[in-house]
Scaffold this active site. Structure first.
Site, PDB file in Angstrom:
ATOM      1  N   ALA A  58      40.096 -58.961-108.102  1.00 36.97           N
ATOM      2  CA  ALA A  58      39.117 -58.586-109.123  1.00 36.97           C
ATOM      3  C   ALA A  58      39.794 -58.469-110.485  1.00 36.97           C
ATOM      4  CB  ALA A  58      38.464 -57.262-108.749  1.00 36.97           C
TER       5      ALA A  58
ATOM      6  N   ALA B 294      46.736 -56.350-101.277  1.00 39.76           N
ATOM      7  CA  ALA B 294      47.182 -55.038-100.811  1.00 39.76           C
ATOM      8  C   ALA B 294      46.085 -53.982-100.896  1.00 39.76           C
ATOM      9  CB  ALA B 294      48.393 -54.599-101.620  1.00 39.76           C
ATOM     10  N   GLY B 295      44.846 -54.423-101.091  1.00 37.34           N
ATOM     11  CA  GLY B 295      43.747 -53.446-101.131  1.00 37.34           C
ATOM     12  C   GLY B 295      43.569 -52.780-102.476  1.00 37.34           C
ATOM     13  N   LEU B 296      44.337 -53.224-103.472  1.00 33.13           N
ATOM     14  CA  LEU B 296      44.244 -52.579-104.787  1.00 33.13           C
ATOM     15  C   LEU B 296      43.466 -53.438-105.790  1.00 33.13           C
ATOM     16  CD1 LEU B 296      47.842 -51.039-105.090  1.00 33.13           C
ATOM     17  CD2 LEU B 296      45.769 -50.004-104.186  1.00 33.13           C
ATOM     18  N   GLY B 297      42.708 -54.396-105.274  1.00 26.58           N
ATOM     19  CA  GLY B 297      41.816 -55.146-106.157  1.00 26.58           C
ATOM     20  C   GLY B 297      42.507 -56.155-107.059  1.00 26.58           C
TER      21      GLY B 297
ATOM     22  N   ASP C 170      34.765 -54.043-106.767  1.00 25.49           N
ATOM     23  CA  ASP C 170      36.104 -54.187-107.363  1.00 25.49           C
ATOM     24  C   ASP C 170      36.042 -54.736-108.796  1.00 25.49           C
ATOM     25  OD1 ASP C 170      36.892 -53.298-104.905  1.00 25.49           O
ATOM     26  OD2 ASP C 170      38.124 -55.030-104.389  1.00 25.49           O
TER      27      ASP C 170
HETATM   28  N1  LIG Z   1      48.594 -62.197-110.180  1.00 22.82           N
HETATM   29  C1  LIG Z   1      47.767 -63.083-109.619  1.00 22.82           C
HETATM   30  N2  LIG Z   1      47.758 -64.384-110.044  1.00 22.82           N
HETATM   31  C2  LIG Z   1      46.922 -65.287-109.466  1.00 22.82           C
HETATM   32  N3  LIG Z   1      46.063 -64.990-108.445  1.00 22.82           N
HETATM   33  C3  LIG Z   1      46.040 -63.726-107.990  1.00 22.82           C
HETATM   34  C4  LIG Z   1      46.876 -62.704-108.550  1.00 22.82           C
HETATM   35  N4  LIG Z   1      46.623 -61.547-107.891  1.00 22.82           N
HETATM   36  C5  LIG Z   1      45.679 -61.847-106.956  1.00 22.82           C
HETATM   37  N5  LIG Z   1      45.323 -63.132-107.002  1.00 22.82           N
HETATM   38  C6  LIG Z   1      44.364 -63.816-106.096  1.00 22.82           C
HETATM   39  O1  LIG Z   1      43.739 -62.834-105.288  1.00 22.82           O
HETATM   40  C7  LIG Z   1      44.040 -63.072-103.876  1.00 22.82           C
HETATM   41  C8  LIG Z   1      44.135 -61.763-103.138  1.00 22.82           C
HETATM   42  O2  LIG Z   1      42.850 -61.183-103.137  1.00 22.82           O
HETATM   43  P1  LIG Z   1      42.286 -60.301-101.964  1.00 22.82           P
HETATM   44  O3  LIG Z   1      40.898 -59.944-102.350  1.00 22.82           O
HETATM   45  O4  LIG Z   1      42.486 -60.956-100.645  1.00 22.82           O
HETATM   46  O5  LIG Z   1      43.213 -58.990-102.007  1.00 22.82           O
HETATM   47  P2  LIG Z   1      43.205 -57.807-103.067  1.00 22.82           P
HETATM   48  O6  LIG Z   1      42.177 -58.059-104.110  1.00 22.82           O
HETATM   49  O7  LIG Z   1      44.604 -57.609-103.522  1.00 22.82           O
HETATM   50  O8  LIG Z   1      42.769 -56.551-102.164  1.00 22.82           O
HETATM   51  P3  LIG Z   1      41.277 -55.892-102.011  1.00 22.82           P
HETATM   52  O9  LIG Z   1      40.277 -56.987-102.207  1.00 22.82           O
HETATM   53  O10 LIG Z   1      41.263 -55.364-100.604  1.00 22.82           O
HETATM   54  O11 LIG Z   1      41.230 -54.803-103.000  1.00 22.82           O
HETATM   55  C9  LIG Z   1      45.326 -63.891-103.908  1.00 22.82           C
HETATM   56  O12 LIG Z   1      45.476 -64.658-102.731  1.00 22.82           O
HETATM   57  C10 LIG Z   1      45.102 -64.762-105.141  1.00 22.82           C
HETATM   58  O13 LIG Z   1      44.235 -65.834-104.828  1.00 22.82           O
HETATM   59  C1  LIG Z   2      36.280 -54.729 -98.311  1.00 24.60           C
HETATM   60  C2  LIG Z   2      35.523 -54.507 -99.628  1.00 24.60           C
HETATM   61  O1  LIG Z   2      34.466 -53.555 -99.366  1.00 24.60           O
HETATM   62  C3  LIG Z   2      36.412 -53.840-100.674  1.00 24.60           C
HETATM   63  C4  LIG Z   2      37.645 -54.598-101.051  1.00 24.60           C
HETATM   64  O2  LIG Z   2      38.362 -53.855-102.024  1.00 24.60           O
HETATM   65  C5  LIG Z   2      34.954 -55.831-100.097  1.00 24.60           C
HETATM   66  C6  LIG Z   2      33.907 -55.698-101.193  1.00 24.60           C
HETATM   67  O3  LIG Z   2      33.364 -54.596-101.403  1.00 24.60           O
HETATM   68  O4  LIG Z   2      33.599 -56.721-101.829  1.00 24.60           O
HETATM   69 MG   LIG Z   3      40.153 -58.491-103.590  1.00 22.97          MG
END
Ligand SMILES: Nc1ncnc2c1ncn2[C@@H]1O[C@H](COP(=O)(O)OP(=O)(O)OP(=O)(O)O)[C@@H](O)[C@H]1O
Ligand SMILES: C[C@@](O)(CCO)CC(=O)[O-]
Ligand SMILES: [Mg+2]
Length: 333
Positions: free
Chosen positions: A118, A112-115, A160
């Site tokens: 990470a 959801a973009g909230l890391g 992140d």
């Molecule tokens: N609670 C969790 N338990 C296990 N794996 C997780 C969990 N939360 C996230 N992940 C892993 O991280 C992936 C999502 O990461 P992705 O980088 O695509 O999105 P994000 O980190 O939520 O958003 P963004 O990178 O834009 O901030 C999931 O598919 C899973 O592999």
């Molecule tokens: C899309 C991006 O810039 C941020 C994701 O939260 C990827 C990254 O910096 O690694």
């Molecule tokens: Mg991520």
């Protein structure tokens, strides 16, 4: 022995995507956390329990008195790849391999973009390294978290995992970070309810960059300049009202540039415009996009903006900056 660690989510205030190309970005840790508990086992197996992850492709079938489950093992293994890599790197760093149980619970929406990726990597490295007797600094954990993202996603700027491990309000560029003066940010995060994969979105931007560098390079350069301007505003002597007005304007420009890169969606744009109409000074995507979240800067208007986001079909979250990054919550001998 058992260790419980936690790490926060983040929002990127300015500079997502361009940060992958070495431009600066500004981000803050927020008060939603992922909790990872690690404990030693008697055997040499590694068991991961992820309570918040839904794997598509689970089929259930019945006969008279039996029930059969079939799951898509490929997808299940892939979804846990951040956790598996984090465990792997922590063990490599400690120079020991042991059987462990790792159990994850999270307040952060996934993809959801909230890391969330990470935070889960940082909290897992924190818990497992401590369990194995290794005392890593937060910066060392951030570097390992970056490695996890590079291995799983193929590309990552490292912002992140750095924000999640260190916490607070940071200016980040090419692996280095600076703390920005702490300020209360009257923001509202709006969740579209759908998810985007950072790995895929970063790869999509890369394809555009390679096929049309003459168009994409100037967009990335403009994003980098915009982040420098935002930093100047944040560290200036201006009063808060003037700072928020200028930051809002920069957020709107940043959103337009992200839209031009192709990472917005109809729903994200609807939430962004709903927030602006309800009085936000600025609103933009936060994180990789493709679904996920936007955020709005709305001094004195947080409630109105939250309502507008709800009416537009999103879920509002009023969050605060988390000064603390990785935290070891509990060690039970
Ligand atoms: N609670 C969790 N338990 C296990 N794996 C997780 C969990 N939360 C996230 N992940 C892993 O991280 C992936 C999502 O990461 P992705 O980088 O695509 O999105 P994000 O980190 O939520 O958003 P963004 O990178 O834009 O901030 C999931 O598919 C899973 O592999
Ligand atoms: C899309 C991006 O810039 C941020 C994701 O939260 C990827 C990254 O910096 O690694
Ligand atoms: Mg991520």
């Amino acid at each position: 022995m058992r260790v419980l660690a936690s790490a926060p989510a983040k929002i990127i205030l300015f500079g997502e995507h361009s940060v992958v190309y070495g431009k600066p970005a500004i981000a803050a840790a927020i008060n939603l956390r992922t909790y990872v508990e690690a404990e030693l086992r008697r055997d040499d197996r590694i068991r991961i329990e992820a309570h918040d992850i839904k794997v598509p492709g689970l089929t259930v079938s019945f006969s008279e008195n039996e029930i059969y489950f079939e799951s898509d093992y490929g997808k299940a293994a892939e979804v846990l790849s951040y956790v598996r890599q984090a465990i792997e790197l922590a063990m490599e760093e400690a120079g020991v391999r042991k059987g462990i149980n790792v159990s994850i619970t999270s307040q952060i929406p996934v993809g959801a973009g909230l890391g969330s990726s990470a935070a889960v990597a940082v909290a897992t490295i924190g818990a497992v390294s401590k369990l194995l007797g290794l005392e890593l600094t937060r910066e060392e954990v951030a570097k390992l978290g970056h490695k996890v993202e590079l291995l799983v996603q193929g590309a990552s700027s490292g912002i992140d995992p750095t924000v999640s491990a260190i916490g607070g309000f940071l200016y980040y560029e090419k692996g280095n970070f600076e703390h920005l003066p702490f300020m209360e940010l009257p923001i509202v995060v709006g969740y579209t309810g759908s998810s985007g994969s950072t790995k895929e979105l970063v790869a999509m931007v890369r394809r555009r960059y390679e096929s049309m560098p003459e168009l994409i390079v100037p967009i990335l350069n403009a994003m980098g300049k915009l982040v420098e301007k935002a930093k100047e505003v944040i560290t200036s002597e201006l009063d808060e009202e003037e700072k928020f007005a200028k930051l809002g304007e920069l957020m709107n420009i940043n959103h337009g540039l992200l839209d031009a890169l192709g990472v917005s969606t109809k729903k994200l744009s609807e939430l962004v415009y709903a927030a602006r109409t309800a009085g936000a000074l600025g609103a933009k995507i936060t994180g990789a996009g493709g679904g996920g979240c936007m955020y709005a800067l709305a001094p004195g208007k947080q409630r109105e903006v939250a309502t507008a986001i709800t009416i537009a079909g999103g879920t509002p979250m009023i969050t605060e900056i988390s000064r603390e990054g990785l935290r070891i919550e509990e060690v039970i001998k």
